[in-house]
Design a protein around this motif. Sequence first.
Motif, PDB file in Angstrom:
ATOM      1  N   ILE A  97      12.244 -57.791  -4.475  1.00 60.53           N
ATOM      2  CA  ILE A  97      12.229 -57.323  -5.849  1.00 60.53           C
ATOM      3  C   ILE A  97      12.096 -57.902  -7.226  1.00 60.53           C
ATOM      4  O   ILE A  97      12.582 -59.122  -6.901  1.00 60.53           O
ATOM      5  N   ALA A  98      10.686 -57.572  -7.824  1.00 56.34           N
ATOM      6  CA  ALA A  98      11.458 -58.992  -8.914  1.00 56.34           C
ATOM      7  C   ALA A  98      11.438 -57.853 -10.268  1.00 56.34           C
ATOM      8  O   ALA A  98      10.756 -56.582 -10.069  1.00 56.34           O
ATOM      9  N   MET A  99      11.957 -58.106 -11.270  1.00 60.07           N
ATOM     10  CA  MET A  99      12.489 -57.810 -12.853  1.00 60.07           C
ATOM     11  C   MET A  99      11.550 -58.042 -13.635  1.00 60.07           C
ATOM     12  O   MET A  99      13.243 -59.252 -13.522  1.00 60.07           O
ATOM     13  N   PHE A 100      10.768 -57.396 -14.692  1.00 55.30           N
ATOM     14  CA  PHE A 100      10.643 -58.441 -15.725  1.00 55.30           C
ATOM     15  C   PHE A 100      10.760 -57.462 -16.986  1.00 55.30           C
ATOM     16  O   PHE A 100      10.144 -56.159 -16.729  1.00 55.30           O
ATOM     17  N   THR A 101      11.640 -57.683 -18.119  1.00 56.94           N
ATOM     18  CA  THR A 101      11.124 -56.541 -19.475  1.00 56.94           C
ATOM     19  C   THR A 101      10.907 -57.683 -20.274  1.00 56.94           C
ATOM     20  O   THR A 101      10.659 -58.169 -20.812  1.00 56.94           O
ATOM     21  N   PHE A 102       9.688 -56.146 -21.107  1.00 56.30           N
ATOM     22  CA  PHE A 102       8.916 -56.793 -22.072  1.00 56.30           C
ATOM     23  C   PHE A 102       9.029 -55.243 -23.165  1.00 56.30           C
ATOM     24  O   PHE A 102       9.699 -54.957 -22.960  1.00 56.30           O
ATOM     25  N   ALA A 103       8.663 -55.429 -24.848  1.00 52.99           N
ATOM     26  CA  ALA A 103       9.599 -54.669 -25.737  1.00 52.99           C
ATOM     27  C   ALA A 103       8.902 -53.958 -25.131  1.00 52.99           C
ATOM     28  O   ALA A 103       9.956 -52.691 -26.245  1.00 52.99           O
ATOM     29  N   SER A 104       7.220 -53.411 -25.084  1.00 61.23           N
ATOM     30  CA  SER A 104       6.759 -52.487 -24.615  1.00 61.23           C
ATOM     31  C   SER A 104       5.956 -52.567 -24.205  1.00 61.23           C
ATOM     32  O   SER A 104       5.586 -52.799 -23.460  1.00 61.23           O
ATOM     33  N   MET A 114      11.253 -50.146 -25.174  1.00 61.18           N
ATOM     34  CA  MET A 114      12.187 -51.131 -24.419  1.00 61.18           C
ATOM     35  C   MET A 114      10.884 -50.937 -22.635  1.00 61.18           C
ATOM     36  O   MET A 114      11.737 -50.038 -22.491  1.00 61.18           O
ATOM     37  N   VAL A 115      10.893 -51.780 -21.994  1.00 66.09           N
ATOM     38  CA  VAL A 115      10.353 -51.535 -20.663  1.00 66.09           C
ATOM     39  C   VAL A 115      10.347 -52.596 -19.205  1.00 66.09           C
ATOM     40  O   VAL A 115       9.936 -53.682 -19.704  1.00 66.09           O
ATOM     41  N   THR A 116      10.650 -52.132 -18.724  1.00 65.38           N
ATOM     42  CA  THR A 116      11.021 -53.097 -17.272  1.00 65.38           C
ATOM     43  C   THR A 116      10.603 -52.416 -16.100  1.00 65.38           C
ATOM     44  O   THR A 116       9.905 -51.835 -15.413  1.00 65.38           O
ATOM     45  N   CYS A 117       9.403 -53.770 -16.066  1.00 70.48           N
ATOM     46  CA  CYS A 117       8.567 -53.652 -14.675  1.00 70.48           C
ATOM     47  C   CYS A 117       9.274 -54.421 -13.387  1.00 70.48           C
ATOM     48  O   CYS A 117       9.633 -55.099 -13.020  1.00 70.48           O
ATOM     49  N   VAL A 118       9.172 -53.271 -12.161  1.00 81.25           N
ATOM     50  CA  VAL A 118      10.118 -53.480 -11.329  1.00 81.25           C
ATOM     51  C   VAL A 118       9.313 -53.819 -10.151  1.00 81.25           C
ATOM     52  O   VAL A 118       8.128 -52.281 -10.651  1.00 81.25           O
ATOM     53  N   ILE A 119       9.133 -55.049  -9.249  1.00 83.04           N
ATOM     54  CA  ILE A 119       7.763 -54.712  -8.576  1.00 83.04           C
ATOM     55  C   ILE A 119       8.122 -55.172  -7.313  1.00 83.04           C
ATOM     56  O   ILE A 119       9.073 -55.940  -6.777  1.00 83.04           O
ATOM     57  N   HIS A 120       8.070 -54.302  -6.211  1.00 83.45           N
ATOM     58  CA  HIS A 120       8.362 -54.086  -4.541  1.00 83.45           C
ATOM     59  C   HIS A 120       7.213 -54.605  -4.104  1.00 83.45           C
ATOM     60  O   HIS A 120       6.280 -54.285  -4.294  1.00 83.45           O
ATOM     61  N   TYR A 121       7.845 -56.043  -3.148  1.00 81.22           N
ATOM     62  CA  TYR A 121       6.796 -56.797  -2.278  1.00 81.22           C
ATOM     63  C   TYR A 121       6.970 -56.413  -1.215  1.00 81.22           C
ATOM     64  O   TYR A 121       8.601 -56.771  -0.859  1.00 81.22           O
ATOM     65  N   ARG A 122       6.341 -56.374  -0.214  1.00 80.81           N
ATOM     66  CA  ARG A 122       6.384 -56.784   0.884  1.00 80.81           C
ATOM     67  C   ARG A 122       5.763 -58.034   1.460  1.00 80.81           C
ATOM     68  O   ARG A 122       4.705 -57.804   1.203  1.00 80.81           O
ATOM     69  N   VAL A 123       6.310 -58.924   1.709  1.00 80.77           N
ATOM     70  CA  VAL A 123       5.986 -60.549   2.157  1.00 80.77           C
ATOM     71  C   VAL A 123       5.927 -60.073   3.809  1.00 80.77           C
ATOM     72  O   VAL A 123       6.416 -59.769   4.876  1.00 80.77           O
ATOM     73  N   ASP A 124       5.432 -61.800   3.864  1.00 78.72           N
ATOM     74  CA  ASP A 124       5.411 -62.256   5.310  1.00 78.72           C
ATOM     75  C   ASP A 124       7.017 -62.549   5.549  1.00 78.72           C
ATOM     76  O   ASP A 124       7.243 -63.651   4.656  1.00 78.72           O
ATOM     77  N   PHE A 179       7.721 -48.575 -13.699  1.00 80.12           N
ATOM     78  CA  PHE A 179       8.037 -49.048 -15.052  1.00 80.12           C
ATOM     79  C   PHE A 179       9.545 -48.277 -15.445  1.00 80.12           C
ATOM     80  O   PHE A 179       9.496 -46.944 -15.013  1.00 80.12           O
ATOM     81  N   MET A 180      10.414 -48.914 -16.074  1.00 79.88           N
ATOM     82  CA  MET A 180      11.706 -47.930 -15.880  1.00 79.88           C
ATOM     83  C   MET A 180      11.897 -48.332 -17.528  1.00 79.88           C
ATOM     84  O   MET A 180      11.256 -49.984 -17.943  1.00 79.88           O
ATOM     85  N   ARG A 181      13.501 -47.776 -17.147  1.00 81.02           N
ATOM     86  CA  ARG A 181      13.735 -47.535 -19.117  1.00 81.02           C
ATOM     87  C   ARG A 181      15.142 -48.427 -19.669  1.00 81.02           C
ATOM     88  O   ARG A 181      15.687 -47.398 -18.027  1.00 81.02           O
ATOM     89  N   PRO A 182      15.587 -49.221 -19.604  1.00 78.37           N
ATOM     90  CA  PRO A 182      17.357 -49.454 -19.241  1.00 78.37           C
ATOM     91  C   PRO A 182      18.197 -49.147 -19.910  1.00 78.37           C
ATOM     92  O   PRO A 182      17.614 -48.099 -20.812  1.00 78.37           O
ATOM     93  N   VAL A 183      19.419 -48.485 -18.735  1.00 76.91           N
ATOM     94  CA  VAL A 183      20.758 -47.529 -20.200  1.00 76.91           C
ATOM     95  C   VAL A 183      21.393 -48.558 -19.897  1.00 76.91           C
ATOM     96  O   VAL A 183      21.737 -49.486 -19.126  1.00 76.91           O
ATOM     97  N   PHE A 184      22.356 -48.326 -21.719  1.00 71.58           N
ATOM     98  CA  PHE A 184      22.928 -50.147 -21.739  1.00 71.58           C
ATOM     99  C   PHE A 184      24.757 -49.173 -21.689  1.00 71.58           C
ATOM    100  O   PHE A 184      24.347 -48.107 -22.750  1.00 71.58           O
ATOM    101  N   GLY A 185      25.442 -49.270 -21.322  1.00 70.32           N
ATOM    102  CA  GLY A 185      26.731 -49.074 -21.864  1.00 70.32           C
ATOM    103  C   GLY A 185      26.921 -48.920 -23.424  1.00 70.32           C
ATOM    104  O   GLY A 185      26.331 -49.805 -23.872  1.00 70.32           O
TER     105      GLY A 185
END
Length: 102
Positions: free
Chosen positions: A51-58, A1-11, A95-101
């Motif tokens: 910020i936006a975050m979304f996850t895909f299986a790989s 599993m991979v999470t895409c984290v997008i950091h935006y600078r917006v107007d 790209f991050m990988r989540p860690v769950f409890g």
Amino acid sequence: MVTCVIHYRVDADKLAEFEQYAKLWISLVNKFGGQHQGYFLPSEGDNNLAIAMFTFASLAKYEEYRNASFADEDCQAAFEYAKQTKCIQSYRRSFMRPVFGE
């Protein structure tokens, strides 16, 4: 599993436009098999960071989505909306990988 984290600078004067852009992409990511965790817009502090975050299986599934988005009519309309409104000044992806409890 991979999470895409997008950091935006917006107007900061175009947050309403950016929010509309964000709403477009949530359903589009989900359409291509991802799971969107949402967009996070400024509330207090810096008024031009989001910020936006979304996850895909790989990472491979993310790449499939990314490639398909360039051919998808709805995705192209969302890209064009951001271009027309100039609500996004810049962005960077991590790209991050989540860690769950347990």
